[in-house]
Scaffold this motif. Structure first.
Motif, PDB file in Angstrom:
ATOM      1  N   ASN A  86       0.836  -1.192   0.000  1.00  0.00           N
ATOM      2  CA  ASN A  86       0.000   0.000   0.000  1.00  0.00           C
ATOM      3  C   ASN A  86       0.879   1.254   0.000  1.00  0.00           C
ATOM      4  O   ASN A  86       0.650   2.179  -0.779  1.00  0.00           O
ATOM      5  CB  ASN A  86      -0.941  -0.006   1.208  1.00  0.00           C
TER       6      ASN A  86
ATOM      7  N   SER B 223       2.617   1.918  -3.303  1.00  0.00           N
ATOM      8  CA  SER B 223       1.714   2.251  -4.408  1.00  0.00           C
ATOM      9  C   SER B 223       1.153   3.675  -4.309  1.00  0.00           C
ATOM     10  O   SER B 223       0.387   4.093  -5.161  1.00  0.00           O
ATOM     11  CB  SER B 223       0.554   1.251  -4.460  1.00  0.00           C
ATOM     12  N   ARG B 224       1.574   4.412  -3.269  1.00  0.00           N
ATOM     13  CA  ARG B 224       1.040   5.755  -3.059  1.00  0.00           C
ATOM     14  C   ARG B 224       2.136   6.804  -3.091  1.00  0.00           C
ATOM     15  O   ARG B 224       3.285   6.533  -2.787  1.00  0.00           O
ATOM     16  CB  ARG B 224       0.331   5.828  -1.708  1.00  0.00           C
TER      17      ARG B 224
ATOM     18  N   TYR C 201      -2.973   7.387  -4.791  1.00  0.00           N
ATOM     19  CA  TYR C 201      -2.365   6.276  -5.516  1.00  0.00           C
ATOM     20  C   TYR C 201      -1.535   6.813  -6.674  1.00  0.00           C
ATOM     21  O   TYR C 201      -1.913   7.783  -7.326  1.00  0.00           O
ATOM     22  CB  TYR C 201      -3.426   5.311  -6.054  1.00  0.00           C
TER      23      TYR C 201
END
Length: 161
Positions: free
Chosen positions: A141, A144-145, A152
């Motif tokens: 997570n 991916s940000r 995102y």
């Protein structure tokens, strides 16, 4: 523009407030205890940073640190501080997994059940496995940000979705 290790360590230690093993050092001076705890905290932090890099490269260099001053040379965002403290927690319990495994290799099952019933060992190993899965999800997570906006990342370059 730096983030003290202390911010991460405090969050991690709050998670261990009921764990007597982490703070149990008998027959040592306060200075020796402090040094041992600090060494252990630094080791857990090192493993946490390395664990992130197993899954990809973050937007900042988490190896850009000054161990002497006990700080990262960049300002970490709250999500990075939380992630590192969570990964330290996982790394700490991974040490327990290694102890259970070594214990199982040392004793026969009948001897082992005297010290620690198999249900108890299985529960601990399952908990550690769940922590690992949660840690991997948190890393994916995070990677991916965008670390600043927390949007995102996009292959189209806008950074939001």
């Amino acid at each position: 523009m730096a983030t003290s290790y202390e911010l991460i360590f405090k969050k991690f230690i709050k998670k261990l407030k009921n764990d007597e093993n982490f703070f149990n050092y008998k027959n040592l001076t306060d200075e020796e205890v402090e040094e041992m705890i600090n060494d252990h905290l630094n080791s857990l932090l090192d493993r946490s940073v390395s664990f992130i890099y197993k899954f990809g490269n973050p937007d900042i260099n988490l190896y850009d640190r000054n161990d002497e001053l006990q700080e990262f040379n960049v300002d970490l965002v709250n999500q990075e501080i939380d992630l590192l403290s969570d990964l330290m927690y996982f790394s700490y319990f991974e040490e327990q997994k290694n102890k259970v495994t070594a214990f199982e290799l040392t004793f026969r099952s009948s001897e082992l059940n005297v010290f620690s019933p198999s249900n108890e060992r299985r529960t601990v190993l399952n908990m550690i496995s769940d922590l690992e899965n949660s840690s991997v999800d948190a890393i994916q997570n995070y990677l991916s940000r965008d670390r600043i906006t927390w949007n995102y990342k996009s292959i189209y370059g806008s950074g939001s979705s």
